[in-house]
Write a protein that holds these residues in place. Structure first.
Motif, short mmCIF file in Angstrom:
data_model
loop_
_atom_site.label_atom_id
_atom_site.label_comp_id
_atom_site.label_asym_id
_atom_site.label_seq_id
_atom_site.Cartn_x
_atom_site.Cartn_y
_atom_site.Cartn_z
N MET A 1 0.84 -1.20 0.00
CA MET A 1 0.00 0.00 0.00
C MET A 1 0.88 1.25 0.00
N ALA A 2 1.95 1.24 0.78
CA ALA A 2 2.86 2.38 0.80
C ALA A 2 3.47 2.60 -0.58
N GLY A 3 3.90 1.53 -1.23
CA GLY A 3 4.48 1.63 -2.56
C GLY A 3 3.50 2.15 -3.59
N LEU A 4 2.25 1.70 -3.51
CA LEU A 4 1.22 2.19 -4.43
C LEU A 4 1.02 3.69 -4.30
N ILE A 5 0.96 4.18 -3.06
CA ILE A 5 0.74 5.62 -2.85
C ILE A 5 1.94 6.42 -3.34
N ALA A 6 3.16 5.96 -3.05
CA ALA A 6 4.35 6.65 -3.55
C ALA A 6 4.35 6.69 -5.07
N HIS A 7 4.06 5.56 -5.70
CA HIS A 7 4.04 5.48 -7.16
C HIS A 7 3.03 6.45 -7.76
N MET A 8 1.82 6.49 -7.18
CA MET A 8 0.79 7.38 -7.75
C MET A 8 1.15 8.85 -7.56
N ALA B 1 12.02 2.95 -9.11
CA ALA B 1 12.43 3.89 -8.07
C ALA B 1 11.25 4.67 -7.49
N ASP B 2 10.22 4.91 -8.30
CA ASP B 2 9.07 5.67 -7.81
C ASP B 2 8.19 4.85 -6.85
N TRP B 3 8.45 3.57 -6.71
CA TRP B 3 7.73 2.73 -5.75
C TRP B 3 8.44 2.69 -4.41
N HIS B 4 9.65 3.15 -4.36
CA HIS B 4 10.42 3.16 -3.11
C HIS B 4 9.92 4.29 -2.23
N THR B 5 9.85 4.05 -0.94
CA THR B 5 9.24 5.01 -0.02
C THR B 5 10.24 5.64 0.94
#
Length: 171
Positions: A54-61, A91-95
């Motif tokens: 869930m954290a990765g999804l929010i960072a990606h979006m 990289a955009d999925w990394h939090t």
């Protein structure tokens, strides 16, 4: 999990409909995070996709909206966005260890900035980033893509949330 989210008006102009559907998908993503601990927000539930949290999804979006509207549409500097970092996969999925609350706040701030950009431009206006083919799309195309991308990841969030704690909530 019950939702009080509403679809855009059935009789709306094009801009209202596009932003309305995009905003609904954004709200669904936020809704799927309600009540999650940071531990659960970071817990991978798909063994072959460890960044699909869930954290990765929010960072990606957050970074997806930045990429399309601030970089490709406005012609901003891509170096500010990890999506363009070719040295790190996804990289955009990394939090970077930020809490779910911090990630949601960053996403909320980005959504507000995205809405400002859209409000100030014509739907037929073309992106300004010369270095990327997608930068030549018009704002309408970019918004339709963002609705599609956000909706796809809202569906991922449905699955991730159910695998995390069994919570179901369909909209």
């Amino acid at each position: 999990m019950t939702s009080e989210l509403e679809r855009p008006p059935l009789q709306a102009d094009e801009r209202t409909a596009l932003i309305g559907w995009l905003d609904l998908q954004r709200q669904i993503l936020r809704w799927k995070c309600e009540g999650l601990s940071d531990e659960d927000a970071y817990r991978p539930v798909i063994p072959t996709s460890p960044l699909m949290t869930m954290a990765g999804l929010i960072a990606h979006m957050r970074w997806t909206e930045h990429m399309w509207l601030e970089v490709l549409f406005l012609g901003g500097d891509e170096k500010q966005n990890p999506s363009f970092d070719e040295s790190t996969d996804d990289a955009d999925w990394h939090t970077d260890g930020r809490t779910l609350t911090e990630l949601l706040t960053e996403y909320k701030t980005q959504r507000a900035r995205s809405n400002e950009i859209v409000a100030a431009a014509a739907l037929d206006e073309v992106g300004r980033h010369p270095g990327f083919r997608s930068g030549s799309a018009n704002l309408r195309w970019m918004l339709i893509h963002l609705v599609e991308e956000s909706g796809r990841h809202a569906g991922h969030a449905d699955i991730v949330r159910e695998l995390l704690d069994g919570t179901k909530g369909n909209y």
